[in-house]
Design an enzyme around this catalytic site. Structure first.
Site, mmCIF file in Angstrom:
data_model
loop_
_atom_site.group_PDB
_atom_site.id
_atom_site.type_symbol
_atom_site.label_atom_id
_atom_site.label_comp_id
_atom_site.label_asym_id
_atom_site.label_seq_id
_atom_site.Cartn_x
_atom_site.Cartn_y
_atom_site.Cartn_z
ATOM 1 N N GLU B 60 -10.044 7.959 1.380
ATOM 2 C CA GLU B 60 -10.360 7.499 0.019
ATOM 3 C C GLU B 60 -11.373 6.530 -0.167
ATOM 4 O OE1 GLU B 60 -7.294 7.871 1.289
ATOM 5 O OE2 GLU B 60 -6.161 9.243 -0.042
ATOM 6 N N HIS B 129 3.589 8.045 -5.533
ATOM 7 C CA HIS B 129 3.432 9.329 -5.864
ATOM 8 C C HIS B 129 3.597 9.415 -7.647
ATOM 9 C CE1 HIS B 129 3.562 10.247 -1.660
ATOM 10 N NE2 HIS B 129 2.773 11.526 -2.025
#
Lengths: 336, 326
Positions: B60, B129
């Protein structure tokens, strides 16, 4: 001069040797002057001098072509001068003036030049490395044959994102040269005390990136290694690592307590390995220049630097209204 | 006309952007061959090639950092971070580089990049999430934070984000991805990127929300109408910068305000909005500004999710409170 450990012989032309001498001396004199201005309280915050490392950027610039890019961390004055940025603009940025490259908002660590393809000047150690890969990606996408010199230090080599970048750059065969300027100290922590394996140039091996160690105090060796790396990149073979073994004479910044090494250690390197004195020896020994010629160059450079310092003192300070500019492309009303 | 879900609208906008501008490049984990975790990029690699729709390694920080470098050198990268909770390591690049490049270079370099990330609860997954940490991003000067509230707005705002000259974090409320459809016309028209949208006009109270919580807010507005309370519903859309003028105008009209977000309460965006209204609309306010938010807890798993997320009932209670106050 007798203690110098480097050879006086060179196959480089007189013009090239003189150019090396001139370019390295410009950086050194600039940094000495910056140190003085800092001492006079004209430069804010921190100021990281490049003195001792001049051969690295000057040698690599000699290996580059128009359109190639460079990006580095916070010890960036040398890189800017070597790629042809104006000493006036760099010095005026140090003093936070409107005539500076970032018009007084960037300071020592944050300057840029689109014309000279210099993409900063970044303060977060190691975090500029993915940016270098991004610049190289854009060149690869355009198929323009340009390469990006991405500089970082031995300290940055312990940051995780450097290795994420190695992986991606190798995977995509990006035209990026990772230049590790190993001056042996991450601020005050020696490489021995911070780094598990000393040969940083081998750290590309797991990613399939070739690397080599280079005498970063010898501008000709730097240039030769740079040319090899550039050729590799331009041939589409992906990234290349150059670990420049170098040394900084001054503290990490101007506020360095210098408890981590002895004066003798610094003096020894100055006596035996100084990159500028080395080229001076080569010029004299090869009868390319006499003492008078070199004195004339020194005088000329001093005049340039003094003019830059005057400019940096006289350029106006930014208007208070500048605080609110260039946050977004469109002005966003500020509440306070 | 066919109905489009929000995920369809996002794909349509990405496809349009790739088609009209060859400097647009998509980066992300599994966005190419797999078409993305939520299939936002499904089919795009097949159509535009693996040179422009690029599967990346699981990195990322470097995805974000490469976007900064590529954007500084004239490309318009659009990266997908699989879930907002995976974005923290990329904040290094967003905060330290993307958001500051314009200021540092005095506009000579800019960073026209978009980081897309699904965010928020509603899929019964815990923590990374499902969390909504938008306030952390909205605190960064120089960054835009945009959240669409419907398929139509997702299409127009994503095109605006991609064409914007500054870095945008585009947070996609994953509960709305397939929550319902509406006809979205692929006109290529962008929406104004920093305007809040008044979804329904009303006179008695202003409800301010964004993303998936617009669902509960909308339900509350309908119930309140049955009770004779006329509520105005504003979709904030741009979390940074905030369209303060629209919010103030609404509250000056209604005199009451309830802010609804699923992010935790403390130092959430509701606090900034409430403070702004207190500073600028005090004379118009008839009741204290109320916040209905998630709790200061870690985003919970499965059964506890419903307890965490603000319910329509909680929104209604807050509205009735402010109505009773004055």
């Amino acid at each position: 001069m007798a203690t110098r450990k480097t050879s006086n012989k060179s196959s480089a032309s007189k013009e090239e040797l003189l150019q090396f001498y001139r370019d390295m001396l410009l950086i050194r004199r600039f940094e000495e002057k910056a140190g003085q201005l800092y001492g006079m309280g004209l430069i804010g915050g921190f100021c990281h001098l490049y003195i001792g490392q001049e051969a690295v950027v000057v040698g690599l610039e000699a290996a580059s072509e128009e359109g190639d890019k460079r990006i580095t961390t916070y010890r960036d004055h040398g890189h800017m001068l070597a790629c042809g940025m104006d000493p006036d603009g760099v010095m005026a940025e140090l003093t936070g003036r409107d005539g500076g490259y970032s018009r007084g908002k960037g300071g020592s660590m944050h300057m840029f030049s689109k014309d000279k393809h210099f993409y900063g000047g970044h303060g977060i150690v190691g975090a500029n490395v993915p940016l270098g890969a991004g610049l190289a990606f854009a060149d690869q996408y355009r198929e323009n044959g340009r390469v990006t010199f991405t500089y970082f230090g031995d300290g940055a080599a312990n940051q995780g994102q450097v290795y994420e970048t190695f992986n991606m750059a190798s995977l995509w065969k990006l035209p990026v040269i990772f230049v590790i300027e190993n001056n042996q100290y991450a601020m005050g922590t020696s490489q021995k005390r911070s780094t598990s394996t000393p040969e940083i140039y081998t750290r590309g091996e797991p990613f399939g990136i070739p690397g080599e160690a280079v005498d970063g105090m010898d501008v000709e060796a730097v240039k030769a290694a740079g040319e090899k790396a550039v050729k590799h990149c331009r041939a589409g073979k992906g990234p290349y690592i150059l670990e420049m073994k170098t040394y900084r004479y001054r503290g990490h910044s101007m506020s360095d307590p210098a408890k981590y090494r002895t004066r003798e250690e610094v003096q020894k390197i100055r006596d035996e390995k100084d990159p500028i004195e080395h080229i001076r020896d080569v010029l004299i020994a090869g009868k390319h220049a006499g003492e008078e010629d070199l004195k004339a160059i020194d005088k000329e450079i001093k005049a340039t630097i003094n003019a830059a310092a005057d400019f940096a003192k006289e350029s106006p300070e930014p208007d208070e209204g500048e605080l609110w500019t260039d946050i977004y492309a469109t002005e966003v009303p500020q509440e306070a | 006309m066919a109905e489009h879900t929000m995920i369809d609208a996002i794909r349509m906008a990405l496809s349009r952007a790739l088609d009209e501008d060859e400097t647009v490049i998509l980066f992300g984990q599994d966005i190419g061959i797999d078409g993305g975790v939520f299939r936002a990029t499904n089919g795009l690699m097949q159509r535009f090639g693996s040179g422009r729709v690029r599967d990346t390694p699981l990195s990322e920080t470097v995805i974000a950092g490469m976007c900064v470098g590529a954007a500084a050198h004239g490309l318009r990268p659009v990266a997908e971070i699989q879930f907002m909770g995976f974005l923290y390591s990329a904040i290094d690049q967003l905060a330290n580089h993307a958001a500051r490049l314009r200021n540092r270079t005095r506009g000579r370099l800019s960073c026209p990049m978009v980081l897309r990330a699904p965010f928020g609860g509603g899929i019964k997954a815990p923590e990374h999430h499902s969390e909504s940490m938008e306030a952390m991003l909205a605190h960064i000067p120089g960054l835009r934070v945009v959240v669409p509230g419907s398929p139509t707005r997702a299409y127009g705002l994503l095109l605006a984000a991609i064409r914007d000259p500054d870095p945008v974090v585009f947070l996609e409320p994953k509960r709305l991805y397939r929550a319902g459809g509406e006809p979205v016309e692929d006109t290529g028209a962008a929406l104004p990127i920093e305007q809040a949208e008044v979804l329904q006009e009303g006179d008695d109270v202003t409800l301010i929300s964004w993303g998936a919580m617009l669902t509960e807010a909308r339900e509350a507005v309908e119930t309140l109408a049955d009770e004779g309370i006329s509520a105005e519903l504003v979709d904030l859309s741009s979390l940074k910068p905030i369209d303060r003028a629209t919010l103030r105008a609404s509250v000056e009209k209604t005199g009451r305000c309830v802010i609804v977000h699923e992010a935790p309460l403390t130092a959430g965006l509701g606090a900034e909005i409430a403070a702004d209204l207190a500073e600028h609309c005090l004379i118009s306010l008839l009741a204290p500004v109320r916040r209905v938010t998630g709790y200061d807890t870690v985003m919970p798993y499965l059964r506890l999710e419903a307890s965490y997320l603000p319910s329509t009932d909680r929104v209604l209670r807050a509205v009735r409170d402010v109505m009773e106050f004055a």
